[in-house]
Design an enzyme around this catalytic site. Structure first.
Site, mmCIF file in Angstrom:
data_model
loop_
_atom_site.group_PDB
_atom_site.id
_atom_site.type_symbol
_atom_site.label_atom_id
_atom_site.label_comp_id
_atom_site.label_asym_id
_atom_site.label_seq_id
_atom_site.Cartn_x
_atom_site.Cartn_y
_atom_site.Cartn_z
ATOM 1 C CG ASP A 99 -2.025 0.975 1.170
ATOM 2 O OD1 ASP A 99 -2.083 1.737 0.186
ATOM 3 O OD2 ASP A 99 -2.857 0.994 2.096
ATOM 4 C CB ILE A 100 3.359 2.438 -2.205
ATOM 5 C CG1 ILE A 100 2.938 2.062 -3.617
ATOM 6 C CG2 ILE A 100 4.123 1.284 -1.561
ATOM 7 C CD1 ILE A 100 4.077 1.854 -4.586
ATOM 8 C CE LYS A 101 -4.174 4.767 0.273
ATOM 9 N NZ LYS A 101 -3.594 3.804 1.256
ATOM 10 N NE ARG A 102 5.929 5.844 -3.360
ATOM 11 C CZ ARG A 102 5.849 5.650 -2.042
ATOM 12 N NH1 ARG A 102 4.720 5.857 -1.420
ATOM 13 N NH2 ARG A 102 6.896 5.254 -1.352
ATOM 14 C CB THR A 127 -2.499 1.155 -3.390
ATOM 15 O OG1 THR A 127 -1.469 1.652 -2.525
ATOM 16 C CG2 THR A 127 -3.147 -0.067 -2.737
#
Length: 305
Positions: A99-102, A127
């Protein structure tokens, strides 16, 4: 070749839809337990490894989601724990979601993709955030064609989703609908690469804190596997999650439901451990066992068992 999202869907059919979130802050471990380790980071790693082992043994989940921020906050040693946790999940046979939401442009997005789909921090699925524009997704979807997967933020579980995702456009649809159309376009493009698989390597993050359009969202995005946050500690109910991961037409499980604090902090509400906690005699084995019981309970709750 099966892509990572297809493997996840098959594991969800076998083990149930639960995703165990390893968003492991040191505060989620009793201080008396941390005191028995050389450092808080060592305690976090031991907790993660213990949970992974028990979840795999019990077949209570199909995947783990590892939120990078908690490890970044612990500095260099924290990032070592992050890398070792990713490796342990992938070696366990379950799917690892980072879960890094880059979300960034051009060469920067390409660097993010390399950083998390290869090397020390290699994972199965990440993510990503599309709100700088759809061109930011291309470096990640190129890796999807090679077998990796991404979950794109669509409708998140926080109240602030109304600020952007829930805004109404001139044609009467929502911003999230516009994002969803792009996901369908990418799915159709990748279908030629993976013609025999039951879902796209490009999935969507869809929170389960809002019931009103859950069934409609599932209907609107066939073939798009959902990562479903918000269950448990954030107030999302199992029946809302079920509306998002159950596909009435195919019978397939079409989403994985994340629970983090509800499992990591289960020991805080475990009546069998309260005396040990108050005496400072609770052990790592005790809290791992409590997390394992919570994981099994969450699986049963989500499946209505």
């Amino acid at each position: 070749m099966k892509h990572s999202m297809q493997k996840l869907q098959e594991l969800a059919a076998e083990n149930g839809p639960l995703c165990v979130g390893l968003d492991t802050d040191p505060s989620y471990i009793p201080e008396s337990v941390i005191a028995r380790y050389p450092s808080a980071e060592d305690a976090v790693l031991a907790y993660n490894l213990g949970i992974i082992k028990e979840v795999v043994k019990d077949k209570s989940a199909c995947c783990f989601k590892v939120q990078i921020a908690y490890y970044e906050a612990m500095g260099l040693k924290g990032m070592e724990v992050y890398a070792k946790t990713l490796r342990a999940v992938r070696e366990s046979g379950l799917i690892c979601i980072s879960d890094i939401k880059r979300g960034d442009i051009a060469a920067t997005a390409s660097a993010y993709a390399r950083a998390h789909f290869s090397g020390d921090f290699e994972t199965d699925i990440i993510t990503v955030n599309p709100y700088m524009g759809f061109d930011t997704l291309k470096p990640f979807t190129e890796w999807c064609a090679k077998g990796k997967g991404i979950f794109v933020l669509l409708r998140t579980s926080n109240p602030g989703m109304e600020d952007i995702e829930g805004q109404v456009l001139a044609d009467g649809t929502y911003v999230l609908d516009h994002v969803g159309k792009e996901l369908i376009r990418i799915k159709n493009e990748l279908d030629s690469v993976f013609p025999d698989q039951t879902c796209s390597p490009v999935g969507a993050v869809v929170g389960c804190t809002e019931h009103s359009n859950a069934k409609q969202l599932r209907f609107d995005f066939p073939g798009i596997f959902f990562l479903i946050p918000g269950y448990g500690a954030q107030g999302g109910a199992a029946k809302i999650a079920q509306a998002l991961f159950e596909n009435d037409k195919t019978g397939l499980i079409t989403g994985t439901v994340n629970s983090s604090r509800g499992i990591l902090c289960a020991w805080k509400k475990d009546e069998s451990l309260q005396e040990k906690i108050s005496q400072g005699s609770v052990t790592m084995e005790d809290i791992v066992a409590s997390a394992a019981r919570a994981s099994l309970a969450a699986k049963k709750d989500l499946l209505g068992a």
